[in-house]
Write a protein that holds these residues in place. Structure first.
Motif, short mmCIF file in Angstrom:
data_model
loop_
_atom_site.label_atom_id
_atom_site.label_comp_id
_atom_site.label_asym_id
_atom_site.label_seq_id
_atom_site.Cartn_x
_atom_site.Cartn_y
_atom_site.Cartn_z
N ILE A 1 0.88 -1.19 0.00
CA ILE A 1 0.00 0.00 0.00
C ILE A 1 0.90 1.22 0.00
CG2 ILE A 1 -1.77 1.26 1.25
CD1 ILE A 1 -2.64 -1.40 2.45
N SER A 2 0.73 2.09 -0.96
CA SER A 2 1.51 3.33 -1.05
C SER A 2 1.05 4.30 0.02
CB SER A 2 1.35 3.96 -2.43
OG SER A 2 1.78 3.07 -3.43
N GLU A 3 1.99 5.25 0.36
CA GLU A 3 1.68 6.27 1.36
C GLU A 3 0.74 7.30 0.75
OE1 GLU A 3 4.01 9.46 4.28
OE2 GLU A 3 5.06 8.49 2.61
N ILE A 4 -0.24 7.66 1.52
CA ILE A 4 -1.20 8.69 1.09
C ILE A 4 -0.91 9.94 1.89
CG2 ILE A 4 -3.62 9.33 0.94
CD1 ILE A 4 -4.26 6.36 0.73
N VAL A 5 -0.57 11.02 1.18
CA VAL A 5 -0.22 12.28 1.83
C VAL A 5 -1.39 13.23 1.69
CG1 VAL A 5 1.39 14.18 1.93
CG2 VAL A 5 2.18 11.90 1.28
N THR A 6 -1.81 13.75 2.81
CA THR A 6 -2.90 14.71 2.79
C THR A 6 -2.38 16.10 2.51
OG1 THR A 6 -2.73 15.08 5.15
CG2 THR A 6 -4.17 13.28 4.45
N ALA A 7 -3.27 17.06 2.28
CA ALA A 7 -2.89 18.45 1.98
C ALA A 7 -2.14 19.09 3.12
CB ALA A 7 -4.13 19.26 1.60
N PRO A 8 -2.60 18.97 4.38
CA PRO A 8 -1.81 19.57 5.48
C PRO A 8 -0.41 18.97 5.57
CG PRO A 8 -4.02 19.12 6.22
CD PRO A 8 -3.92 18.47 4.85
N GLN A 9 -0.33 17.63 5.30
CA GLN A 9 0.98 17.01 5.35
C GLN A 9 1.89 17.54 4.24
OE1 GLN A 9 -0.03 12.83 5.16
NE2 GLN A 9 -0.02 12.61 7.42
N LYS A 10 1.30 17.78 3.07
CA LYS A 10 2.11 18.35 1.98
C LYS A 10 2.64 19.72 2.36
CE LYS A 10 -0.15 15.92 -1.83
NZ LYS A 10 -0.94 16.05 -3.09
N VAL A 11 1.80 20.54 3.00
CA VAL A 11 2.26 21.88 3.42
C VAL A 11 3.39 21.75 4.44
CG1 VAL A 11 1.55 23.99 4.58
CG2 VAL A 11 0.03 22.94 2.91
N GLU A 12 3.19 20.82 5.38
CA GLU A 12 4.24 20.63 6.40
C GLU A 12 5.54 20.12 5.79
OE1 GLU A 12 5.89 20.71 10.14
OE2 GLU A 12 3.99 21.53 9.43
N ARG A 13 5.42 19.21 4.84
CA ARG A 13 6.63 18.68 4.20
C ARG A 13 7.33 19.76 3.37
NH1 ARG A 13 5.48 12.48 2.16
NH2 ARG A 13 5.15 11.58 4.25
N ARG A 14 6.55 20.61 2.71
CA ARG A 14 7.16 21.69 1.93
C ARG A 14 7.92 22.64 2.85
NH1 ARG A 14 2.86 23.42 -0.09
NH2 ARG A 14 2.80 21.97 -1.86
N LYS A 15 7.30 22.89 4.01
CA LYS A 15 7.97 23.79 4.96
C LYS A 15 9.29 23.16 5.44
CE LYS A 15 5.28 25.63 7.95
NZ LYS A 15 4.43 25.80 9.15
N ARG A 16 9.27 21.86 5.76
CA ARG A 16 10.49 21.21 6.23
C ARG A 16 11.54 21.14 5.13
NH1 ARG A 16 8.42 16.05 9.86
NH2 ARG A 16 7.41 17.30 11.52
N MET A 17 11.06 21.00 3.87
CA MET A 17 12.01 20.99 2.77
C MET A 17 12.69 22.34 2.62
SD MET A 17 13.49 19.28 0.45
CE MET A 17 12.52 17.80 0.45
N MET A 18 11.93 23.39 2.86
CA MET A 18 12.53 24.73 2.79
C MET A 18 13.56 24.89 3.91
SD MET A 18 9.20 27.06 1.85
CE MET A 18 10.16 28.55 1.98
N TRP A 19 13.20 24.35 5.10
CA TRP A 19 14.18 24.44 6.19
C TRP A 19 15.45 23.64 5.86
CZ3 TRP A 19 10.29 23.32 10.77
CH2 TRP A 19 9.48 24.45 10.97
N PHE A 20 15.26 22.47 5.26
CA PHE A 20 16.41 21.64 4.90
C PHE A 20 17.27 22.33 3.85
CE2 PHE A 20 18.43 18.34 2.32
CZ PHE A 20 19.12 17.64 3.29
N ALA A 21 16.60 22.91 2.84
CA ALA A 21 17.36 23.62 1.81
C ALA A 21 18.09 24.82 2.39
CB ALA A 21 16.41 24.06 0.69
#
Length: 515
Positions: free
Chosen positions: A470-490
């Motif tokens: 079963i593939s991971e299902i990412v919700t919209a809030p999770q996508k926003v959170e991941r984008r924010k963490r990606m910006m922090w990582f970058a």
């Protein structure tokens, strides 16, 4: 090939899933490495080339061989890095400000010796390289210090070499003078013993050498004298027999009145000699003329007496052969008498010396000891005297000519850039090592976890068939959170790269300030 590609994707996924751990490890390693690099002081290097010209005009004439010249060259190289010279360099430069005791000076000398390199480019051409990285000094001060070390090294060496030669020559001359005075005193004592010994034992015989040598020479001379005496006596006997058969007078020519005796004939012969001498230009003061006149004055009265007592018959005259034989006989008698006297003298001397030698058997040993001491001391004295003259000549050559001439072909260079460490390269290597350490840490942690990235790995690990995944299902809030963490990582990764670029910029700015 697909398997390898799949494994690479899995490894990248594992690392990416733990990217914050990798970034943290990379930051830690980079900060630590860059801090260590920052604490390493820059090393600055200065170079100079000097030409050492040895004396080339008089070496062969004063006994300086090629091997001695090569030893002088080797001494130049060893002296440049000697402890004495380096101590003067430390005390004469800014390095002395960092020393407080002799131990600090010794430690500074060892560090300085490791940074000094002497290369012989040609026979007499040397390149001096000094590298300094003194802690507690700025880069500009270290750059100036490198040039000052090379310059001071040359100055101290030139000064020490010239003054050292003079001091060495003075000490050598003083030592040789003292040794010569001591050996001269010993030689005089041995000479006095030798003279006293010769006066006691060896004054009787002529010649030189030991008693045995002189006695052998005396015996040889005695044999020669005896042979000559026998020959002289034989000749004298033959001459006497010949004289006995020779008449003293012979009949004179007809018409000659009276008898001509031998003294009259002798007067005539002497007058003939006197005339011959005057014809040669001899004066009356010439010794031969004076002797001839004295003989004439002595023989003329005898000749006059012969003429008054002679008869007036047919006449007779002195036999010239008889006169000549008598003169030769007198000469041979005198020679035989002289040889006999010499023989008696030699026999007496040999007898006396043999008697003394018998009474004192240690005379030969005493003479051998005296001669041995004399020869040894004389040889040493002559050698020391020759050495002193050689040293004096070399000293005159050194003081009146340039025995060692130093020419600075290239003066000490002013360093503009540090030769070590290669800071930009080290900074880049630390960044690469940090990133590699972060990736390795993330990958290692992933290997410790009991998770499986793909269904195939799970099937291989469990031995059971996997029906599906079963593939991971990412919700919209999770996508926003991941984008924010990606910006922090970058941002964190960019900050690491920016820190690296900033350090490079600081390094090049510092280099430009030195240049």
């Amino acid at each position: 090939m697909n398997g390898i590609y799949q494994e690479i994707r899995i490894a990248l996924h594992l690392v990416w899933s733990r990217r914050w751990l990798a970034l943290a490890v990379a930051w830690g390693v980079c900060l630590l490495g860059w801090l260590v690099i920052a604490l390493i002081p820059n090393s600055y290097e200065s170079q100079a080339r000097i030409f050492v010209q040895m004396q080339s005009l008089l070496p062969d004439r004063i006994g300086i061989s090629t091997a001695e010249r090569q030893r002088d060259i080797d001494r130049v190289r060893s002296t440049l890095t000697s402890t004495v010279v380096l101590e003067k360099v430390v005390r004469g430069t800014d390095l002395g400000l960092q020393t407080q005791s002799d131990a600090d000076v010794a430690a500074m000398v060892e560090r300085l010796r490791q940074g000094i390199e002497i290369k012989q480019q040609q026979d007499n051409l040397f390149q001096i390289t000094a590298r300094t990285s003194a802690g507690g000094m700025s880069d500009a001060q270290n750059a100036k210090l490198a040039r000052a070390v090379v310059q001071k090294l040359i100055d101290v060496f030139v000064e020490g070499n010239l003054s050292g030669d003079r001091d060495e020559t003075t000490q050598t001359m003083r030592f040789l003078d003292e040794e010569l005075a001591r050996r001269q005193k010993q030689l005089q004592e041995v000479e006095q013993r030798r003279v006293a010994f010769e006066q006691r034992y060896m004054g009787l015989l002529p010649g030189v050498g030991s008693i045995g040598q002189r006695m052998d020479a005396a015996r040889a001379e005695l044999n020669n004298v005896e042979s000559a005496l026998i020959a002289a006596q034989s000749s004298l006997s033959a001459m006497s027999g010949q004289m006995a058969g020779t008449p003293a007078t012979v009949a004179g020519p007809a018409g000659v009145a009276g008898t001509v005796g031998p003294n009259t004939a002798r007067v005539a012969a002497l007058e003939a000699q006197l005339g011959d001498a005057q014809s040669r230009g001899w004066t009356d003061q010439h010794p031969d003329v004076v002797a001839t006149r004295a003989q004439l004055d002595r023989i003329r009265p005898l000749a006059a007496r012969e003429r008054t007592s002679g008869g007036s018959g047919g006449g007779s005259m002195a036999n010239p052969s008889y006169v000549a034989l008598r003169s030769m006989l007198a000469e041979k008698q005198a020679n035989a008498a002289a040889l006999g006297a010499r023989k008696a003298q030699l026999q007496s001397d040999l007898a006396q010396l043999t008697a003394k030698q018998s009474d004192e058997p240690g005379v030969a040993a005493e003479q051998a000891a005296i001669n041995r001491d004399y020869e040894v001391l004389k040889t040493q004295y002559d050698k020391l005297l020759g050495d002193r003259e050689d040293v004096r000549l070399r000293s005159d050559v050194s003081s009146k000519t340039d025995t060692v001439k130093f020419s600075v072909l290239d003066p000490p260079s002013e360093p503009r850039l540090p030769v070590a460490p290669n800071r930009p390269l080290l900074l880049a290597l630390v960044l690469v090592v940090g990133l590699a350490a972060g990736v390795g840490a993330a990958f290692g942690k992933a290997q410790l976890a009991t998770t499986y990235a793909t269904a195939d790995r799970l099937a291989r690990a469990s031995g059971l068939p996997v029906i599906g995944s079963i593939s991971e299902i990412v919700t919209a809030p999770q996508k926003v959170e991941r984008r924010k963490r990606m910006m922090w990582f970058a941002g964190a990764g960019g900050a690491l790269a920016g820190c690296f670029l900033l350090l490079l910029l600081v390094e090049f700015v510092q280099r430009s300030l030195i240049a």
